[in-house]
Motif scaffolding. Sequence first.
Motif, mmCIF file in Angstrom:
data_model
loop_
_atom_site.group_PDB
_atom_site.id
_atom_site.type_symbol
_atom_site.label_atom_id
_atom_site.label_comp_id
_atom_site.label_asym_id
_atom_site.label_seq_id
_atom_site.Cartn_x
_atom_site.Cartn_y
_atom_site.Cartn_z
ATOM 1 N N SER A 9 30.235 47.251 37.515
ATOM 2 C CA SER A 9 30.382 45.898 36.986
ATOM 3 C C SER A 9 31.787 45.588 36.483
ATOM 4 N N THR A 10 32.657 46.588 36.462
ATOM 5 C CA THR A 10 34.016 46.373 35.962
ATOM 6 C C THR A 10 34.806 45.351 36.785
ATOM 7 N N PRO A 11 34.784 45.398 38.134
ATOM 8 C CA PRO A 11 35.528 44.387 38.893
ATOM 9 C C PRO A 11 35.120 42.948 38.542
ATOM 10 N N LYS A 12 33.816 42.735 38.316
ATOM 11 C CA LYS A 12 33.353 41.393 37.951
ATOM 12 C C LYS A 12 33.895 41.001 36.581
ATOM 13 N N ALA A 13 33.879 41.955 35.644
ATOM 14 C CA ALA A 13 34.384 41.670 34.306
ATOM 15 C C ALA A 13 35.869 41.330 34.345
ATOM 16 N N LEU A 14 36.631 42.084 35.141
ATOM 17 C CA LEU A 14 38.061 41.812 35.261
ATOM 18 C C LEU A 14 38.322 40.473 35.950
ATOM 19 N N LYS A 15 37.542 40.167 36.957
ATOM 20 C CA LYS A 15 37.712 38.897 37.671
ATOM 21 C C LYS A 15 37.458 37.720 36.732
ATOM 22 N N ALA A 16 36.411 37.838 35.910
ATOM 23 C CA ALA A 16 36.120 36.784 34.944
ATOM 24 C C ALA A 16 37.256 36.629 33.934
ATOM 25 N N TYR A 17 37.964 37.718 33.689
ATOM 26 C CA TYR A 17 39.084 37.733 32.750
ATOM 27 C C TYR A 17 40.365 37.194 33.400
ATOM 28 N N GLY A 18 40.326 37.054 34.733
ATOM 29 C CA GLY A 18 41.476 36.521 35.451
ATOM 30 C C GLY A 18 42.282 37.549 36.210
ATOM 31 N N ILE A 19 41.708 38.748 36.399
ATOM 32 C CA ILE A 19 42.393 39.810 37.141
ATOM 33 C C ILE A 19 41.604 40.093 38.422
ATOM 34 N N GLU A 22 40.866 41.732 42.302
ATOM 35 C CA GLU A 22 40.883 43.107 42.805
ATOM 36 C C GLU A 22 42.206 43.470 43.472
ATOM 37 N N ASP A 23 42.949 42.482 43.957
ATOM 38 C CA ASP A 23 44.229 42.800 44.592
ATOM 39 C C ASP A 23 45.325 43.139 43.566
ATOM 40 N N GLN A 24 44.987 43.089 42.282
ATOM 41 C CA GLN A 24 45.964 43.408 41.243
ATOM 42 C C GLN A 24 45.880 44.876 40.789
ATOM 43 N N TYR A 25 44.971 45.627 41.392
ATOM 44 C CA TYR A 25 44.917 47.075 41.155
ATOM 45 C C TYR A 25 44.544 47.757 42.458
ATOM 46 N N SER A 26 45.018 48.981 42.627
ATOM 47 C CA SER A 26 44.866 49.639 43.930
ATOM 48 C C SER A 26 43.891 50.810 43.911
ATOM 49 N N ASN A 27 43.447 51.224 42.741
ATOM 50 C CA ASN A 27 42.495 52.329 42.680
ATOM 51 C C ASN A 27 41.685 52.236 41.385
ATOM 52 N N GLU A 28 40.725 53.146 41.269
ATOM 53 C CA GLU A 28 39.815 53.114 40.122
ATOM 54 C C GLU A 28 40.541 53.374 38.806
ATOM 55 N N GLU A 29 41.524 54.266 38.840
ATOM 56 C CA GLU A 29 42.257 54.583 37.614
ATOM 57 C C GLU A 29 42.964 53.344 37.069
ATOM 58 N N GLU A 30 43.625 52.601 37.958
ATOM 59 C CA GLU A 30 44.308 51.380 37.523
ATOM 60 C C GLU A 30 43.297 50.350 37.026
ATOM 61 N N MET A 31 42.134 50.278 37.680
ATOM 62 C CA MET A 31 41.088 49.346 37.276
ATOM 63 C C MET A 31 40.628 49.645 35.847
ATOM 64 N N PHE A 32 40.381 50.933 35.566
ATOM 65 C CA PHE A 32 39.908 51.295 34.231
ATOM 66 C C PHE A 32 41.007 51.141 33.178
ATOM 67 N N ASP A 33 42.260 51.321 33.577
ATOM 68 C CA ASP A 33 43.364 51.064 32.646
ATOM 69 C C ASP A 33 43.375 49.587 32.238
ATOM 70 N N LEU A 34 43.164 48.722 33.217
ATOM 71 C CA LEU A 34 43.181 47.287 32.940
ATOM 72 C C LEU A 34 42.002 46.863 32.075
ATOM 73 N N VAL A 35 40.819 47.417 32.351
ATOM 74 C CA VAL A 35 39.658 47.000 31.555
ATOM 75 C C VAL A 35 39.749 47.556 30.143
ATOM 76 N N HIS A 36 40.371 48.731 29.985
ATOM 77 C CA HIS A 36 40.560 49.247 28.626
ATOM 78 C C HIS A 36 41.555 48.370 27.865
ATOM 79 N N LYS A 37 42.560 47.904 28.541
ATOM 80 C CA LYS A 37 43.518 46.996 27.902
ATOM 81 C C LYS A 37 42.821 45.709 27.463
ATOM 82 N N MET A 38 41.919 45.207 28.316
ATOM 83 C CA MET A 38 41.157 44.002 27.975
ATOM 84 C C MET A 38 40.271 44.253 26.761
ATOM 85 N N ARG A 39 39.544 45.370 26.772
ATOM 86 C CA ARG A 39 38.658 45.679 25.646
ATOM 87 C C ARG A 39 39.448 45.931 24.374
#
Length: 298
Positions: free
Chosen positions: A25-35, A37-54
């Motif tokens: 569900s993280t990609p959906k949460a990031l998309k709702a936040y305005g990020i 999927e093309d703004q991160y290239s792997n799972e590690e970057e995705m989780f870095d971004l969602v931790h920054k959001m949280r």
Amino acid sequence: MNQEQFNRMKNDDGFIAALDQSGGSTPKALKAYGIDEDQYSNEEEMFDLVHKMRSRIITSPSFNKERVLAAILFEQTMDRTIDGKYTGDYLADKGIVPFLKVDKGLADEEHGVQLMKPMPDLDDLLSRAVERNIFGTKMRSNILEANESGIKSVVEQQFEIGKRTVASGLVPIIEPEVSIHAEEKEQIEEILKNEIMDHLNQLNDDEYVMLKLTIPTKANLYKELIDHPQVVRVVALSGGYTRRQANDKLKENEGLIASFSRALASDLKEELSDDEFNTTLDEAVEDIFDASVHKTLK
């Protein structure tokens, strides 16, 4: 168990923030936040971004103990830090009680329900949660149809995991979600309430649980659960309702408080300035707090 946190969860006004989106569900949460999927290239970057959001939510002055009782974290969030402290410790220092999502997602639908996937590493995760000063856990199932055997299996699985959690010294949030789109939603909720009551009545005097339930179609259906001596608190998920819809429905149910995710963060966007972000979050927090304390029973 931390007795001060237990007393807070049992007695204080406020609501629980659900910040526990996991891998699926993280990609959906990031998309709702305005990020996107093309703004991160792997799972590690995705989780870095969602931790920054949280982290932005958790560190905001709008996210305070006067209105937020607790926050539910994803495993990776628990293991990461905010300003040099583990997330659970950072929350606790703010007076907000930390919980951890422990389920591994949902199994395929069978008998009108989705059970939780196997959790072979649960004992290790519970031990790590204790080390990280986490107060409790949360695990979600999903109910789609008024199938008595399916609902029974959901509740049995939830309480089986719940009792293992209690044995580790943590307080479990048992979450058998009922789909808001289920055609037989009201009937499902009657069956579910009776199954939960049966299991609550089998708990020992020193075994405590919380319940996270879809806001019922019939107002105050869960009052009997709220009043049960082994229940610390009954909280409601937003389940896909808008914040206004969820809050309006919540106000019809005495003693039921919110544990919202999308309804809390839906208006938060990455591009907002810090002042705009804090103001937007403050409005959401105040709305949900107001709905949670409305007619709250003591």
